[in-house]
Design an enzyme around this catalytic site. Structure first.
Site, PDB file in Angstrom:
ATOM      1  N   ARG A  81     -11.968  20.526 -92.162  1.00 20.00           N
ATOM      2  CA  ARG A  81     -10.514  20.477 -91.950  1.00 20.00           C
ATOM      3  C   ARG A  81      -9.758  20.381 -93.274  1.00 20.00           C
ATOM      4  O   ARG A  81      -8.765  21.057 -93.492  1.00 20.00           O
ATOM      5  CB  ARG A  81     -10.182  19.269 -91.068  1.00 20.00           C
ATOM      6  CG  ARG A  81      -8.716  19.197 -90.708  1.00 20.00           C
ATOM      7  CD  ARG A  81      -8.389  17.945 -89.942  1.00 20.00           C
ATOM      8  NE  ARG A  81      -9.100  17.921 -88.670  1.00 20.00           N
ATOM      9  CZ  ARG A  81      -9.217  16.843 -87.907  1.00 20.00           C
ATOM     10  NH1 ARG A  81      -8.709  15.705 -88.299  1.00 20.00           N
ATOM     11  NH2 ARG A  81      -9.866  16.890 -86.771  1.00 20.00           N
ATOM     12  N   ARG A 107      -3.306  21.976 -84.483  1.00 21.22           N
ATOM     13  CA  ARG A 107      -4.413  21.385 -85.234  1.00 21.22           C
ATOM     14  C   ARG A 107      -3.990  20.031 -85.806  1.00 21.22           C
ATOM     15  O   ARG A 107      -2.825  19.865 -86.190  1.00 21.22           O
ATOM     16  CB  ARG A 107      -4.838  22.306 -86.375  1.00 21.22           C
ATOM     17  CG  ARG A 107      -5.161  23.710 -85.926  1.00 21.22           C
ATOM     18  CD  ARG A 107      -5.867  24.490 -86.976  1.00 21.22           C
ATOM     19  NE  ARG A 107      -7.229  24.009 -87.135  1.00 21.22           N
ATOM     20  CZ  ARG A 107      -8.219  24.286 -86.285  1.00 21.22           C
ATOM     21  NH1 ARG A 107      -7.997  25.054 -85.249  1.00 21.22           N
ATOM     22  NH2 ARG A 107      -9.418  23.809 -86.477  1.00 21.22           N
ATOM     23  N   ILE A 108      -4.955  19.117 -85.857  1.00 26.96           N
ATOM     24  CA  ILE A 108      -4.669  17.799 -86.424  1.00 26.96           C
ATOM     25  C   ILE A 108      -4.729  17.914 -87.942  1.00 26.96           C
ATOM     26  O   ILE A 108      -5.635  18.555 -88.491  1.00 26.96           O
ATOM     27  CB  ILE A 108      -5.679  16.761 -85.889  1.00 26.96           C
ATOM     28  CG1 ILE A 108      -5.415  16.553 -84.389  1.00 26.96           C
ATOM     29  CG2 ILE A 108      -5.567  15.436 -86.643  1.00 26.96           C
ATOM     30  CD1 ILE A 108      -6.472  15.736 -83.691  1.00 26.96           C
ATOM     31  N   LEU A 109      -3.761  17.341 -88.621  1.00 30.99           N
ATOM     32  CA  LEU A 109      -3.727  17.434 -90.082  1.00 30.99           C
ATOM     33  C   LEU A 109      -4.680  16.405 -90.692  1.00 30.99           C
ATOM     34  O   LEU A 109      -4.796  15.280 -90.196  1.00 30.99           O
ATOM     35  CB  LEU A 109      -2.318  17.174 -90.616  1.00 30.99           C
ATOM     36  CG  LEU A 109      -1.175  18.035 -90.070  1.00 30.99           C
ATOM     37  CD1 LEU A 109       0.100  17.749 -90.868  1.00 30.99           C
ATOM     38  CD2 LEU A 109      -1.494  19.522 -90.128  1.00 30.99           C
ATOM     39  N   HIS A 125       7.690  16.164 -80.249  1.00 31.67           N
ATOM     40  CA  HIS A 125       6.785  15.859 -79.141  1.00 31.67           C
ATOM     41  C   HIS A 125       7.595  15.863 -77.837  1.00 31.67           C
ATOM     42  O   HIS A 125       8.681  15.278 -77.784  1.00 31.67           O
ATOM     43  CB  HIS A 125       6.133  14.488 -79.382  1.00 31.67           C
ATOM     44  CG  HIS A 125       5.170  14.128 -78.310  1.00 31.67           C
ATOM     45  ND1 HIS A 125       3.925  14.731 -78.207  1.00 31.67           N
ATOM     46  CD2 HIS A 125       5.262  13.265 -77.275  1.00 31.67           C
ATOM     47  CE1 HIS A 125       3.307  14.236 -77.141  1.00 31.67           C
ATOM     48  NE2 HIS A 125       4.089  13.343 -76.568  1.00 31.67           N
ATOM     49  N   ASP A 161       0.895  11.320 -82.871  1.00 31.28           N
ATOM     50  CA  ASP A 161       2.301  11.190 -82.461  1.00 31.28           C
ATOM     51  C   ASP A 161       2.840   9.779 -82.704  1.00 31.28           C
ATOM     52  O   ASP A 161       3.611   9.251 -81.899  1.00 31.28           O
ATOM     53  CB  ASP A 161       2.459  11.563 -80.967  1.00 31.28           C
ATOM     54  CG  ASP A 161       1.992  12.986 -80.691  1.00 31.28           C
ATOM     55  OD1 ASP A 161       2.243  13.861 -81.531  1.00 31.28           O
ATOM     56  OD2 ASP A 161       1.370  13.216 -79.637  1.00 31.28           O
TER      57      ASP A 161
HETATM   58  C1  GRF Z   1       6.845  22.061 -77.577  1.00 27.68           C
HETATM   59  O1  GRF Z   1       6.875  21.571 -76.265  1.00 27.68           O
HETATM   60  C2  GRF Z   1       6.731  20.920 -78.551  1.00 27.68           C
HETATM   61  O2  GRF Z   1       7.318  19.758 -78.104  1.00 27.68           O
HETATM   62  C3  GRF Z   1       5.239  20.732 -78.671  1.00 27.68           C
HETATM   63  O3  GRF Z   1       4.692  22.013 -78.579  1.00 27.68           O
HETATM   64  C4  GRF Z   1       5.583  22.863 -77.858  1.00 27.68           C
HETATM   65  C5  GRF Z   1       5.856  24.040 -78.737  1.00 27.68           C
HETATM   66  O4  GRF Z   1       6.623  25.020 -78.093  1.00 27.68           O
HETATM   67  N1  GRF Z   1       4.895  20.051 -79.897  1.00 27.68           N
HETATM   68  P1  GRF Z   1       7.153  26.265 -78.887  1.00 27.68           P
HETATM   69  O5  GRF Z   1       5.930  26.989 -79.464  1.00 27.68           O
HETATM   70  O6  GRF Z   1       8.075  25.790 -79.945  1.00 27.68           O
HETATM   71  O7  GRF Z   1       7.836  27.117 -77.871  1.00 27.68           O
END
Ligand code: GRF
Length: 220
Positions: A81, A107-109, A125, A161
């Site tokens: 990673r 992906r997790i950073l 989120h 998150d």
């Molecule tokens: C969104 O629901 C966001 O909250 C989450 O991933 C989704 C991305 O949607 N982190 P998009 O690709 O921006 O349409």
């Protein structure tokens, strides 16, 4: 037209235009909202690069349609990673990116990445954190039966998150909401608060103190 008394200096306030790097894996509706906010002058900055780990991400197409530089980086070409993240960082540095925006990046950073861009990586989120972190937040919300959910823009730290919260917006969860209908309601709000948070960053108005983010009043 400004009429100046001879000898008076015209002081034009300098606006700082930040370079934004977006990381996206999917359809990119948040990216689209950011592109539009930049075009409308609601964000003082430019998207310098859009990077994806998914060659087919519609986000890449959206960027190309707006003549924004894109790069697909295949994680299968890297052993770990951190090695993969180093390649992303190299690209971000080349583009002199000031703010890294995760927009549906799956992906997790690595800690390495988070430390290089400490307090300069933000994420959105689709729930009111700290409730319902992780994947498929809207499904978790509907199954749990809460009456209010929403979205959260936060700085990225090493947890899932869990970083300091910048902005949140609530939406009501109706009895007949499904994962999909709730996601759609929340997405509308995401498209409002993500550009707003980016603009606050660009104006230097986000002050992090421990877990909290304070929003400085706009200087006149
Ligand atoms: C969104 O629901 C966001 O909250 C989450 O991933 C989704 C991305 O949607 N982190 P998009 O690709 O921006 O349409």
């Amino acid at each position: 037209m400004t009429n100046l008394v001879p000898g008076t200096k015209l002081v034009i306030e300098e606006k700082v235009m930040i370079n934004i790097g977006v990381l996206a894996s999917g359809r990119g509706t948040n990216l689209q909202a950011i592109i539009e906010a930049v075009k409308e002058g609601k964000i003082e900055g430019q998207i310098s690069i859009v990077i994806s780990d998914n060659q087919d991400a519609f986000a890449l197409k959206r960027a190309e349609q707006h003549n924004i530089e894109t790069r697909y980086i295949n994680f299968k070409e890297f052993k770990e990673r951190e090695e993969y993240d180093r390649e992303i960082i190299k690209t971000l540095k080349e583009k002199k990116v000031d703010l890294v925006v995760l927009a549906g990046y799956m992906r997790i950073l690595s800690s390495f990445f988070i430390n290089v861009y400490k307090n300069k990586i933000i994420n959105i989120h689709p729930a009111l954190l700290p409730s319902f972190p992780g994947l498929r937040a809207q499904k978790q919300v509907v199954e749990y039966g809460v009456k209010v959910s929403g979205c959260t823009v936060h700085f990225v730290d090493e947890g899932v998150d869990s970083g300091p919260i910048i902005l949140q917006k609530a939406v009501e969860v109706s009895d007949d909401d499904t994962e999909e209908s709730l996601a759609e309601k929340i997405l509308k709000e995401e498209h409002q608060i993500y550009p707003q948070a980016i603009q606050l960053f660009s104006e230097g108005r986000l002050i992090i103190k421990g877990r909290k983010v304070f929003i400085k009043k706009r200087s006149i």
